[in-house]
Design a protein around this motif. Structure first.
Motif, PDB file in Angstrom:
ATOM      1  N   UNK A 155      -3.579 -13.189 -14.406  1.00 45.62           N
ATOM      2  CA  UNK A 155      -3.887 -13.313 -15.376  1.00 45.62           C
ATOM      3  C   UNK A 155      -3.905 -15.119 -15.956  1.00 45.62           C
ATOM      4  N   UNK A 156      -5.168 -14.745 -16.496  1.00 45.11           N
ATOM      5  CA  UNK A 156      -5.863 -15.798 -17.279  1.00 45.11           C
ATOM      6  C   UNK A 156      -4.465 -17.081 -18.340  1.00 45.11           C
ATOM      7  N   UNK A 157      -4.537 -18.129 -18.184  1.00 46.81           N
ATOM      8  CA  UNK A 157      -2.976 -18.494 -19.404  1.00 46.81           C
ATOM      9  C   UNK A 157      -3.416 -19.919 -19.157  1.00 46.81           C
ATOM     10  N   UNK A 158      -3.633 -20.592 -19.716  1.00 48.04           N
ATOM     11  CA  UNK A 158      -2.878 -22.400 -19.869  1.00 48.04           C
ATOM     12  C   UNK A 158      -1.527 -22.592 -19.292  1.00 48.04           C
ATOM     13  N   UNK A 159      -0.531 -21.535 -19.671  1.00 41.00           N
ATOM     14  CA  UNK A 159       0.695 -22.417 -18.791  1.00 41.00           C
ATOM     15  C   UNK A 159       1.193 -20.855 -17.915  1.00 41.00           C
ATOM     16  N   UNK A 160       2.409 -21.025 -17.200  1.00 42.96           N
ATOM     17  CA  UNK A 160       2.683 -20.113 -16.165  1.00 42.96           C
ATOM     18  C   UNK A 160       2.776 -18.691 -17.325  1.00 42.96           C
ATOM     19  N   UNK A 161       3.791 -17.537 -16.939  1.00 43.19           N
ATOM     20  CA  UNK A 161       4.099 -16.120 -16.905  1.00 43.19           C
ATOM     21  C   UNK A 161       5.341 -16.220 -17.345  1.00 43.19           C
ATOM     22  N   UNK A 162       6.062 -16.030 -17.914  1.00 44.42           N
ATOM     23  CA  UNK A 162       7.783 -15.861 -18.534  1.00 44.42           C
ATOM     24  C   UNK A 162       8.283 -15.024 -17.480  1.00 44.42           C
ATOM     25  N   UNK A 163       8.689 -15.680 -16.287  1.00 50.08           N
ATOM     26  CA  UNK A 163       9.600 -14.779 -15.652  1.00 50.08           C
ATOM     27  C   UNK A 163      10.794 -14.602 -15.815  1.00 50.08           C
ATOM     28  N   UNK A 164      11.563 -14.798 -16.920  1.00 51.03           N
ATOM     29  CA  UNK A 164      12.897 -14.428 -16.799  1.00 51.03           C
ATOM     30  C   UNK A 164      12.733 -13.373 -17.058  1.00 51.03           C
ATOM     31  N   UNK A 169      14.866 -11.019 -18.497  1.00 49.08           N
ATOM     32  CA  UNK A 169      14.591 -10.628 -19.630  1.00 49.08           C
ATOM     33  C   UNK A 169      14.031  -9.913 -20.896  1.00 49.08           C
ATOM     34  N   UNK A 170      12.449 -10.876 -20.159  1.00 50.20           N
ATOM     35  CA  UNK A 170      11.415 -10.517 -20.743  1.00 50.20           C
ATOM     36  C   UNK A 170      10.163  -9.302 -19.772  1.00 50.20           C
ATOM     37  N   UNK A 171      10.674  -8.279 -18.670  1.00 56.61           N
ATOM     38  CA  UNK A 171       9.753  -8.075 -18.138  1.00 56.61           C
ATOM     39  C   UNK A 171       9.320  -6.670 -18.783  1.00 56.61           C
ATOM     40  N   UNK A 172       7.875  -6.377 -18.363  1.00 63.03           N
ATOM     41  CA  UNK A 172       7.863  -5.697 -19.502  1.00 63.03           C
ATOM     42  C   UNK A 172       8.661  -3.719 -18.573  1.00 63.03           C
ATOM     43  N   UNK A 173       9.031  -3.024 -19.598  1.00 65.88           N
ATOM     44  CA  UNK A 173       9.531  -1.652 -19.008  1.00 65.88           C
ATOM     45  C   UNK A 173       8.141  -0.968 -18.574  1.00 65.88           C
TER      46      UNK A 173
END
Length: 124
Positions: free
Chosen positions: A101-110, A112-116
């Motif tokens: 993915x492109x993004x200005x920041x890092x992807x969220x690695x928490x 509890x925020x992982x997609x099902x």
């Protein structure tokens, strides 16, 4: 000075009990900029055109002094986007499919925020 360039002071406000002087700048400072401040007492005697205490004693001049820049970084409002071309496009090796993915920041690695697992459909 902001990154070594003058930034004009447009207003000076004094808070006597907090013992602070707040300078309003002509241009807002961003989070990645370096700031210094210097002060020159306008005269050698005690006068009303200087930073003073209640007894009329002028603050002494000071040379360029580093300022802590507490300006927050800009808020990221751009959603990550799947890269579908070039070397970073989706690729599979055995049972591992990697999406970039492109993004200005890092992807969220928490965790509890992982997609099902069911949020993805993979057709072979």
């Amino acid at each position: 000075l902001v990154n070594g360039v003058a930034n004009a002071v447009t207003n000076v406000a004094i808070e006597p009990q907090a013992k602070t002087v707040t300078l309003t700048l002509s241009t807002a400072v961003t989070s990645d900029q370096t700031v210094t401040v210097a002060y020159a007492d306008p005269t050698t005697g005690n006068d009303a055109n200087a930073i003073q205490d209640a007894a009329g004693n002028d603050a002494t001049s000071f040379a360029a002094t580093a300022v802590t820049n507490n300006t927050p970084a800009p808020v990221d409002t751009t959603a990550p986007a799947l890269i579908i071309t070039g070397d970073s496009r989706p690729k599979v090796t055995g049972d591992q499919l990697v999406l970039s993915f492109s993004d200005t920041g890092n992807l969220d690695a928490d965790p509890t925020h992982t997609p099902a697992n069911g949020a993805f459909t993979v057709l072979v």
